[in-house]
Design a protein around this motif. Structure first.
Motif, PDB file in Angstrom:
ATOM      1  N   GLY A 413      24.372  30.529   8.396  1.00 56.80           N
ATOM      2  CA  GLY A 413      24.228  30.292   9.829  1.00 56.80           C
ATOM      3  C   GLY A 413      22.904  29.637  10.155  1.00 56.80           C
ATOM      4  O   GLY A 413      22.140  29.232   9.277  1.00 56.80           O
ATOM      5  N   ALA A 414      22.610  29.520  11.449  1.00 57.40           N
ATOM      6  CA  ALA A 414      21.376  28.892  11.912  1.00 57.40           C
ATOM      7  C   ALA A 414      20.208  29.860  11.756  1.00 57.40           C
ATOM      8  O   ALA A 414      20.375  31.078  11.771  1.00 57.40           O
ATOM      9  N   SER A 415      19.001  29.301  11.643  1.00 57.57           N
ATOM     10  CA  SER A 415      17.805  30.139  11.514  1.00 57.57           C
ATOM     11  C   SER A 415      17.113  30.363  12.854  1.00 57.57           C
ATOM     12  O   SER A 415      16.163  31.135  12.941  1.00 57.57           O
ATOM     13  N   PHE A 416      17.581  29.692  13.901  1.00 58.06           N
ATOM     14  CA  PHE A 416      17.127  29.915  15.273  1.00 58.06           C
ATOM     15  C   PHE A 416      18.056  29.122  16.178  1.00 58.06           C
ATOM     16  O   PHE A 416      18.885  28.344  15.705  1.00 58.06           O
ATOM     17  N   GLN A 417      17.948  29.345  17.485  1.00 57.97           N
ATOM     18  CA  GLN A 417      18.785  28.595  18.414  1.00 57.97           C
ATOM     19  C   GLN A 417      18.361  27.139  18.414  1.00 57.97           C
ATOM     20  O   GLN A 417      17.200  26.813  18.699  1.00 57.97           O
ATOM     21  N   THR A 418      19.289  26.261  18.105  1.00 56.22           N
ATOM     22  CA  THR A 418      18.979  24.845  17.948  1.00 56.22           C
ATOM     23  C   THR A 418      18.413  24.249  19.229  1.00 56.22           C
ATOM     24  O   THR A 418      18.942  24.463  20.321  1.00 56.22           O
ATOM     25  N   ILE A 419      17.322  23.503  19.081  1.00 56.11           N
ATOM     26  CA  ILE A 419      16.725  22.753  20.181  1.00 56.11           C
ATOM     27  C   ILE A 419      17.288  21.337  20.126  1.00 56.11           C
ATOM     28  O   ILE A 419      17.072  20.615  19.156  1.00 56.11           O
ATOM     29  N   SER A 420      18.028  20.968  21.144  1.00 61.10           N
ATOM     30  CA  SER A 420      18.657  19.652  21.230  1.00 61.10           C
ATOM     31  C   SER A 420      18.311  19.107  22.600  1.00 61.10           C
ATOM     32  O   SER A 420      18.858  19.556  23.610  1.00 61.10           O
ATOM     33  N   ALA A 421      17.371  18.156  22.655  1.00 64.35           N
ATOM     34  CA  ALA A 421      16.780  17.794  23.937  1.00 64.35           C
ATOM     35  C   ALA A 421      16.647  16.288  24.083  1.00 64.35           C
ATOM     36  O   ALA A 421      16.088  15.611  23.225  1.00 64.35           O
ATOM     37  N   SER A 422      17.144  15.775  25.210  1.00 64.49           N
ATOM     38  CA  SER A 422      17.107  14.344  25.474  1.00 64.49           C
ATOM     39  C   SER A 422      16.191  14.050  26.650  1.00 64.49           C
ATOM     40  O   SER A 422      16.130  14.818  27.620  1.00 64.49           O
ATOM     41  N   GLY A 423      15.453  12.938  26.566  1.00 65.80           N
ATOM     42  CA  GLY A 423      14.652  12.495  27.686  1.00 65.80           C
ATOM     43  C   GLY A 423      13.636  13.517  28.129  1.00 65.80           C
ATOM     44  O   GLY A 423      12.881  14.082  27.327  1.00 65.80           O
ATOM     45  N   LEU A 424      13.625  13.811  29.430  1.00 65.58           N
ATOM     46  CA  LEU A 424      12.621  14.717  29.977  1.00 65.58           C
ATOM     47  C   LEU A 424      12.766  16.136  29.448  1.00 65.58           C
ATOM     48  O   LEU A 424      11.785  16.892  29.406  1.00 65.58           O
ATOM     49  N   ASN A 425      13.970  16.535  29.023  1.00 63.20           N
ATOM     50  CA  ASN A 425      14.133  17.883  28.461  1.00 63.20           C
ATOM     51  C   ASN A 425      13.368  18.043  27.153  1.00 63.20           C
ATOM     52  O   ASN A 425      12.950  19.143  26.799  1.00 63.20           O
ATOM     53  N   ALA A 426      13.196  16.947  26.437  1.00 63.17           N
ATOM     54  CA  ALA A 426      12.448  17.013  25.181  1.00 63.17           C
ATOM     55  C   ALA A 426      10.964  17.257  25.423  1.00 63.17           C
ATOM     56  O   ALA A 426      10.240  17.635  24.507  1.00 63.17           O
ATOM     57  N   ALA A 427      10.512  17.060  26.659  1.00 62.94           N
ATOM     58  CA  ALA A 427       9.122  17.352  26.990  1.00 62.94           C
ATOM     59  C   ALA A 427       8.878  18.849  27.125  1.00 62.94           C
ATOM     60  O   ALA A 427       7.735  19.282  27.244  1.00 62.94           O
ATOM     61  N   LEU A 428       9.954  19.639  27.118  1.00 64.53           N
ATOM     62  CA  LEU A 428       9.846  21.095  27.123  1.00 64.53           C
ATOM     63  C   LEU A 428       9.948  21.554  25.679  1.00 64.53           C
ATOM     64  O   LEU A 428      11.019  21.529  25.080  1.00 64.53           O
ATOM     65  N   ALA A 429       8.842  22.000  25.103  1.00 66.29           N
ATOM     66  CA  ALA A 429       8.781  22.232  23.658  1.00 66.29           C
ATOM     67  C   ALA A 429       9.783  23.267  23.177  1.00 66.29           C
ATOM     68  O   ALA A 429      10.211  23.242  22.032  1.00 66.29           O
ATOM     69  N   HIS A 430      10.200  24.196  24.046  1.00 59.44           N
ATOM     70  CA  HIS A 430      11.099  25.273  23.613  1.00 59.44           C
ATOM     71  C   HIS A 430      12.468  25.183  24.286  1.00 59.44           C
ATOM     72  O   HIS A 430      13.194  26.172  24.367  1.00 59.44           O
ATOM     73  N   TYR A 431      12.845  24.015  24.756  1.00 57.80           N
ATOM     74  CA  TYR A 431      14.109  23.834  25.468  1.00 57.80           C
ATOM     75  C   TYR A 431      15.302  23.971  24.524  1.00 57.80           C
ATOM     76  O   TYR A 431      15.310  23.438  23.415  1.00 57.80           O
ATOM     77  N   SER A 432      16.320  24.699  24.979  1.00 58.76           N
ATOM     78  CA  SER A 432      17.600  24.747  24.263  1.00 58.76           C
ATOM     79  C   SER A 432      18.710  24.585  25.293  1.00 58.76           C
ATOM     80  O   SER A 432      18.669  25.204  26.362  1.00 58.76           O
ATOM     81  N   PRO A 433      19.702  23.748  25.008  1.00 55.38           N
ATOM     82  CA  PRO A 433      20.748  23.477  26.003  1.00 55.38           C
ATOM     83  C   PRO A 433      21.751  24.615  26.094  1.00 55.38           C
ATOM     84  O   PRO A 433      21.876  25.438  25.189  1.00 55.38           O
ATOM     85  N   SER A 434      22.469  24.647  27.195  1.00 55.42           N
ATOM     86  CA  SER A 434      23.567  25.595  27.363  1.00 55.42           C
ATOM     87  C   SER A 434      24.818  24.825  27.733  1.00 55.42           C
ATOM     88  O   SER A 434      24.761  23.638  28.075  1.00 55.42           O
ATOM     89  N   ASN A 435      25.928  25.517  27.720  1.00 60.30           N
ATOM     90  CA  ASN A 435      27.203  24.875  28.036  1.00 60.30           C
ATOM     91  C   ASN A 435      27.283  24.488  29.500  1.00 60.30           C
ATOM     92  O   ASN A 435      28.069  23.634  29.888  1.00 60.30           O
TER      93      ASN A 435
END
Length: 677
Positions: A413-435
């Motif tokens: 499995g994953a070793s942490f919640q995947t950070i997948s961030a586009s554009g301005l969301n990538a400027a948030l170092a700990h951003y993780s998307p939701s459904n």
């Protein structure tokens, strides 16, 4: 992934003028946060009603004669990640961020968290709660002193507070005529009652010998040798961190998301071993391993998990000296041992021994990173083909890379919640998307993917930032300078036993030269099928000096608020450096990068790079081709192999010549201006 909050917060305080990757609240987003100044108060649908649980908690507080109760976001083992049943702060407040402290009085409730989570807290909390933005023990203590009259008591669960934090609160309340009362019955648990998630029931299993560096008996013998060699001759070692017992006994479980650990403690003496755990959850193979040579000094006595404090208290009545690691021992256990019988260090001998991987463990992690590279390359190729179609968003991207990893051999499995961030969301170092909140990926914006896997032979963590269109000149320069920082630290040669904080600035230098920086830590240790953030390795002030055999991430970044974010993260092994001269007996060290995925070619501007940096990059790409190429061909992943071949083409001699001429020109200019130098 980015290092701990403490490093991030420290840099935010030191560098207030830098872009820290914190998204401002826009006027258009006001409808999704609470407004407690209107009547009736406005609450978004994401807010949690907390009146019922707060009223019940206050009734409990009155029965214990306390006027305030402190609730941290942690568990009894000081774990970075916690299980659902330990999310007490989330249940009482609605706030689900990973960093926070709540205080409930008989009339008020307040929550402290750092700036990463202010907007989230405003979305999740109702108007029973005040949001406080000064996230320090002193600030919390000052608020308590303002709200609680002299002569009254403040309660807390001593098994949820580190020794240092307990001492901090004691210091803040000292001479205030207010008492700090440890209450072993957790009041939130009493109120939560049957709604609280039950204890885990998953099996605790033995890790096969093929995936361990040595037997648990060999590990125990080594720790006992360290006890004998210690200047204070401790007679026992107490293990409180979940990673410690998992590593020592070669056991794994699934009690906490992303971490293959299980609830347990251990007490190790020269002649006895006690493991405090739910015995019914041990597989027959695991129990047989622990009990194979009973009776004897390598026989493990399995005792009930809840009996650890009583057992420790009884043990401490004898002529003993108990060695503890203060970073992971709670005040609840610390208080069970008389002070004159304590042998204290920041980390237990198990924690420091685990940090240095032996030859077999090193090779296991190397091999795991080859398979992990296959998954990431598959993902980057998939993105390259599908993003232009407009069919990928942040959440679907995260799910897909997680799926690709699970298909790899030995992946758990994953070793942490995947950070997948586009554009301005990538400027948030700990951003993780939701459904429910996920941005489409487009060719016009930069995209940051920070993900990792748990494999039986190792834990992985890698970040790559890409752009499928035409990046701006500033984006290319920022990306290149982040890459230069990554390379400068990775190729650095330094003396043995150098603290990581001493060399950390090499990762920032290229950014500093043009007035840029980043607000998180530069790296963290990583385990062999254990934690993705494995202490005590890293580049912070409270990390141990770097030593041969340690693994750490190297992850500089840059975050342009409201626009884009860049991070380049690799895992690297500390190895012995080959130097021209040898001054003294101690060897010099450097890093071997074991992450094996190429960087974004269209974001690299070699005109900023030195000849040595370009050569290092070309050598790294050759390593990727040699190690990952055959694995792709073995699996008949021909399209992925061609992608790898294209993206690891060496940078031209022309680029290296230009870099060399740039250096010569600068040298010539200096010689002209400063002939005496």
């Amino acid at each position: 992934m980015p290092s701990s909050f403490w490093s991030s917060w420290a840099w935010m305080l030191l560098l207030p003028g830098c872009a820290m990757g914190l998204k401002k609240q826009s006027s258009s987003a006001q409808s999704d946060i609470r407004n407690c100044s209107v009547s009736p108060p406005f609450l978004p649908p994401t807010a949690t009603e907390t009146s019922t649980q707060l009223n019940a908690l206050r009734q409990r507080m009155q029965s214990y004669n306390i006027s305030a109760y402190i609730i941290p976001a942690t568990d009894a083992h000081m774990s970075e990640y916690i299980a659902k049943r330990d999310e007490r702060l989330a249940w009482i407040s609605g706030f689900t961020g990973s960093s926070g402290t709540g205080v409930v009085t008989l009339k008020k409730a307040a929550l402290w968290t750092d700036s990463r989570y202010w907007t989230q807290a405003e979305r999740q909390m109702d108007c029973n709660w005040e949001l406080q933005k000064m996230f320090w023990t002193n600030a919390i203590g000052k608020w308590i002193l303002q709200e609680i009259p002299a002569g009254e008591n403040i309660g807390l669960d001593p098994f949820l507070f580190s020794i240092a934090l307990w001492k901090d609160y004691t210091r803040v309340l000292q001479d205030s005529s207010r008492g700090l009362v440890p209450i072993e019955d957790n009041l939130v648990d009493l109120v939560w009652g049957t709604q609280r998630p039950p204890p885990p029931t998953g099996k605790i299993y033995l890790l096969p010998n093929a995936f361990t560096g040595s037997t648990w008996q060999e590990k125990v013998s080594d720790i006992r040798s360290q006890m004998e060699q210690h200047s204070r001759s401790p007679t026992a070692v107490l293990l409180s961190a979940l990673e410690e017992t998992a590593w020592l006994f070669n056991l794994r479980g699934d009690d906490i998301p992303y971490n293959p650990v299980f609830y347990s403690y251990a007490l190790l003496t020269a002649s006895d071993i006690s493991l405090f755990v739910d015995r019914s959850r041990l597989t027959a193979e695991a129990l047989q391993s622990l009990r194979a040579v009973c009776p004897g000094p390598l026989c493990v006595q399995v005792e009930d998990y809840d009996q650890v404090r009583a057992r420790l208290h009884a043990f401490a009545q004898g002529d003993v000296r108990v060695w503890i690691g203060t970073e992971y021992t709670t005040y609840g256990l610390y208080g069970a041992i008389p002070k004159d019988k304590l042998v204290e260090s920041s980390y237990s001998p198990v924690m420091t021994t685990k940090a240095v991987k032996n030859a077999k463990e090193q090779e296991l992690l190397r091999v795991a990173h080859v398979r992990d590279a296959v998954a990431v390359i598959q993902y980057l190729l998939w993105l390259e083909k599908n993003v232009p179609k407009g069919s990928v968003d942040e959440f679907s991207g995260a799910r897909y890379v997680d799926k690709l990893r699970r298909e790899q051999e030995h992946c758990q499995g994953a070793s942490f919640q995947t950070i997948s961030a586009s554009g301005l969301n990538a400027a948030l170092a700990h951003y993780s998307p939701s459904n429910t909140s996920s941005q489409k990926l487009t060719v016009d914006e930069m995209y940051l993917s920070d993900s990792g896997g748990q494999y039986l032979d190792g834990t992985t963590d890698i970040t790559r930032t890409v752009h499928w269109g035409e990046p701006t000149a500033f984006q290319k320069e920022a990306y290149t300078r982040v890459l230069m920082g990554n390379i400068d630290l990775a190729r650095l040669v330094f003396p043995s036993e150098t603290p990581g904080r001493v060399i950390e600035a090499f990762a920032r230098r290229a950014l500093w030269e043009i007035g840029l920086n980043y607000g998180h830590g530069t790296g963290h240790g990583i385990g062999n099928f254990l934690s993705v953030h494995e202490w005590p390795v890293g580049f912070q002030s409270n990390n141990v000096p770097l030593a041969k055999g340690m693994f750490t991430s190297i992850e500089p970044g840059y975050y342009q608020e409201g626009e884009f974010g860049i991070r380049i993260e690799d895992i690297a092994l500390v190895v012995e450096a080959q130097t021209k001269h040898q001054a003294g007996e101690k060897a010099y060290l450097t890093f071997e990068v074991v992450s094996l995925v190429p960087y974004a070619r269209n974001l690299i501007d070699t005109s900023f790079m030195s000849e040595e940096q370009i050569q290092h990059l070309n050598t790294y790409y050759e390593t990727i081709r040699q190690r990952v190429g055959p694995e792709l061909q073995r699996r008949q992943l021909e399209e992925e192999y061609e992608w790898l071949r294209r993206n690891t083409q060496p940078f031209s001699q022309g680029a290296m010549l230009a870099a060399s001429l740039g250096t010569l020109a600068a040298t010539s200019l200096v010689s002209t201006l400063l002939p005496d130098r």
